[in-house]
Scaffold this active site. Structure first.
Site, PDB file in Angstrom:
ATOM      1  N   ARG A  63       8.058  -2.884  10.751  1.00 19.44           N
ATOM      2  CA  ARG A  63       7.732  -1.638  10.043  1.00 19.44           C
ATOM      3  C   ARG A  63       6.638  -0.871  10.783  1.00 19.44           C
ATOM      4  O   ARG A  63       6.613   0.357  10.762  1.00 19.44           O
ATOM      5  CB  ARG A  63       7.297  -1.962   8.609  1.00 19.44           C
ATOM      6  CG  ARG A  63       7.134  -0.725   7.738  1.00 19.44           C
ATOM      7  CD  ARG A  63       6.926  -1.083   6.280  1.00 19.44           C
ATOM      8  NE  ARG A  63       5.564  -1.474   5.977  1.00 19.44           N
ATOM      9  CZ  ARG A  63       5.149  -1.918   4.793  1.00 19.44           C
ATOM     10  NH1 ARG A  63       5.999  -2.050   3.798  1.00 19.44           N
ATOM     11  NH2 ARG A  63       3.894  -2.247   4.580  1.00 19.44           N
TER      12      ARG A  63
ATOM     13  N   ARG B 119      -2.116  -5.585  -9.216  1.00 22.89           N
ATOM     14  CA  ARG B 119      -2.374  -6.537  -8.129  1.00 22.89           C
ATOM     15  C   ARG B 119      -3.460  -7.531  -8.490  1.00 22.89           C
ATOM     16  O   ARG B 119      -3.782  -8.407  -7.678  1.00 22.89           O
ATOM     17  CB  ARG B 119      -2.823  -5.761  -6.886  1.00 22.89           C
ATOM     18  CG  ARG B 119      -1.733  -5.625  -5.812  1.00 22.89           C
ATOM     19  CD  ARG B 119      -2.339  -4.781  -4.718  1.00 22.89           C
ATOM     20  NE  ARG B 119      -1.714  -4.896  -3.433  1.00 22.89           N
ATOM     21  CZ  ARG B 119      -0.813  -4.022  -2.951  1.00 22.89           C
ATOM     22  NH1 ARG B 119      -0.380  -3.029  -3.688  1.00 22.89           N
ATOM     23  NH2 ARG B 119      -0.349  -4.155  -1.733  1.00 22.89           N
TER      24      ARG B 119
ATOM     25  N   ARG C 169       1.406   3.210   9.717  1.00 22.00           N
ATOM     26  CA  ARG C 169       0.354   2.643   8.879  1.00 22.00           C
ATOM     27  C   ARG C 169      -0.564   1.766   9.715  1.00 22.00           C
ATOM     28  O   ARG C 169      -0.125   0.787  10.317  1.00 22.00           O
ATOM     29  CB  ARG C 169       0.959   1.823   7.737  1.00 22.00           C
ATOM     30  CG  ARG C 169       1.503   2.680   6.631  1.00 22.00           C
ATOM     31  CD  ARG C 169       2.153   1.841   5.540  1.00 22.00           C
ATOM     32  NE  ARG C 169       1.295   0.791   4.984  1.00 22.00           N
ATOM     33  CZ  ARG C 169       1.571   0.138   3.864  1.00 22.00           C
ATOM     34  NH1 ARG C 169       2.666   0.434   3.190  1.00 22.00           N
ATOM     35  NH2 ARG C 169       0.768  -0.801   3.422  1.00 22.00           N
TER      36      ARG C 169
ATOM     37  N   LYS D  65       9.404  -3.886  -1.597  1.00 21.13           N
ATOM     38  CA  LYS D  65       9.187  -3.179  -2.865  1.00 21.13           C
ATOM     39  C   LYS D  65       9.472  -1.690  -2.733  1.00 21.13           C
ATOM     40  O   LYS D  65      10.121  -1.095  -3.594  1.00 21.13           O
ATOM     41  CB  LYS D  65       7.751  -3.394  -3.374  1.00 21.13           C
ATOM     42  CG  LYS D  65       7.387  -4.849  -3.626  1.00 21.13           C
ATOM     43  CD  LYS D  65       6.017  -4.991  -4.266  1.00 21.13           C
ATOM     44  CE  LYS D  65       4.850  -4.562  -3.398  1.00 21.13           C
ATOM     45  NZ  LYS D  65       4.667  -5.391  -2.192  1.00 21.13           N
TER      46      LYS D  65
ATOM     47  N   ARG E  38      -3.908  -9.282   4.354  1.00 23.97           N
ATOM     48  CA  ARG E  38      -3.172  -8.790   3.177  1.00 23.97           C
ATOM     49  C   ARG E  38      -2.367  -9.924   2.539  1.00 23.97           C
ATOM     50  O   ARG E  38      -2.283 -10.003   1.309  1.00 23.97           O
ATOM     51  CB  ARG E  38      -2.257  -7.624   3.582  1.00 23.97           C
ATOM     52  CG  ARG E  38      -3.053  -6.340   3.842  1.00 23.97           C
ATOM     53  CD  ARG E  38      -2.302  -5.367   4.722  1.00 23.97           C
ATOM     54  NE  ARG E  38      -1.116  -4.838   4.106  1.00 23.97           N
ATOM     55  CZ  ARG E  38      -0.069  -4.352   4.798  1.00 23.97           C
ATOM     56  NH1 ARG E  38      -0.083  -4.363   6.120  1.00 23.97           N
ATOM     57  NH2 ARG E  38       0.955  -3.863   4.164  1.00 23.97           N
TER      58      ARG E  38
END
Ligand code: AMP
Length: 191
Positions: A128, A89, A134, A14, A146
């Site tokens: 990532r 969400r 993160r 996204k 998640r």
């Protein structure tokens, strides 16, 4: 004016695709995850609250998230269309967004949902983690949480837009360029 919800599980692409769509269409990009991370960095009260949920892979409560999103959108009165990334969400967030836009005489033009297989999501998030810095990408248990939260609480948001005839599934596998071309064509096809 077109307002787009860019939808999909964590790791669907996204953020990457939003940047390309902003370049191409001139949308204002609103990512609730990015806004929370900016608040954490700025050590605000909102950041402290958000971090306690984010570090566990859980959703930040709706009331806080909705208020923040509306404040952010109101900060762009001249926007020629928004791309909402990571929001809504929950179904409650989707309903709040409809009401908010309706108050401005606007609406969501379409939800573009990136469809990516779960194994690929885990691979992308692990990769990532090497560069994102993160905390929620670095821990496989948080990544799984998640994905589980997405399946339980966020996936049903698609039905909200299906009910309005606004859902567009987009194949999210393959090269960044190919996925972008699919999104661009879908947006070009929106009223
Ligand atoms: P993201 O950058 O979209 O992957 O979001 C990172 C984290 O921020 C999520 O795992 C949630 O903890 C929180 N978050 C982002 N957007 C929302 C939202 N719309 N509602 C609740 N929590 C959110």
């Amino acid at each position: 004016m077109r307002n787009i919800v860019l939808f999909g599980p964590p790791g669907a692409g996204k953020g990457t695709q939003s940047a390309l769509l902003v370049d191409h269409f001139g949308f204002v990009h609103l990512s609730t995850g990015d806004i929370f991370r900016a608040n954490i960095k700025g050590q605000t009260e909102l950041g402290t609250l958000a971090k306690s949920y984010m570090d566990q892979g859980q959703l930040v409560p709706d009331d806080v998230t909705i208020r923040m999103l509306e404040d952010s959108a109101n900060g762009h009165p001249d926007a020629n269309g928004f791309i909402f990334d990571g929001f809504p969400r929950t179904t409650a967030q989707a309903e709040a967004l409809d009401r908010f836009l309706e108050g401005k005489g606007q609406s969501i033009s379409g939800m573009l949902a990136l469809e990516v297989e779960e194994d690929e999501l885990r691979d992308r998030l692990a990769k990532r983690a090497e560069t994102s810095g993160r905390a929620d990408d670095a821990d496989p248990a948080v990544i799984q949480k998640r994905i589980d939260v997405y399946n339980a609480e966020t996936a049903p948001v698609a039905e909200h837009y299906q009910g309005q005839g606004k859902y567009h599934g987009i194949a999210g596998m393959g090269s960044i360029e190919d996925i972008f071309a699919r999104l661009r064509d879908a947006i070009d096809g929106l009223a």
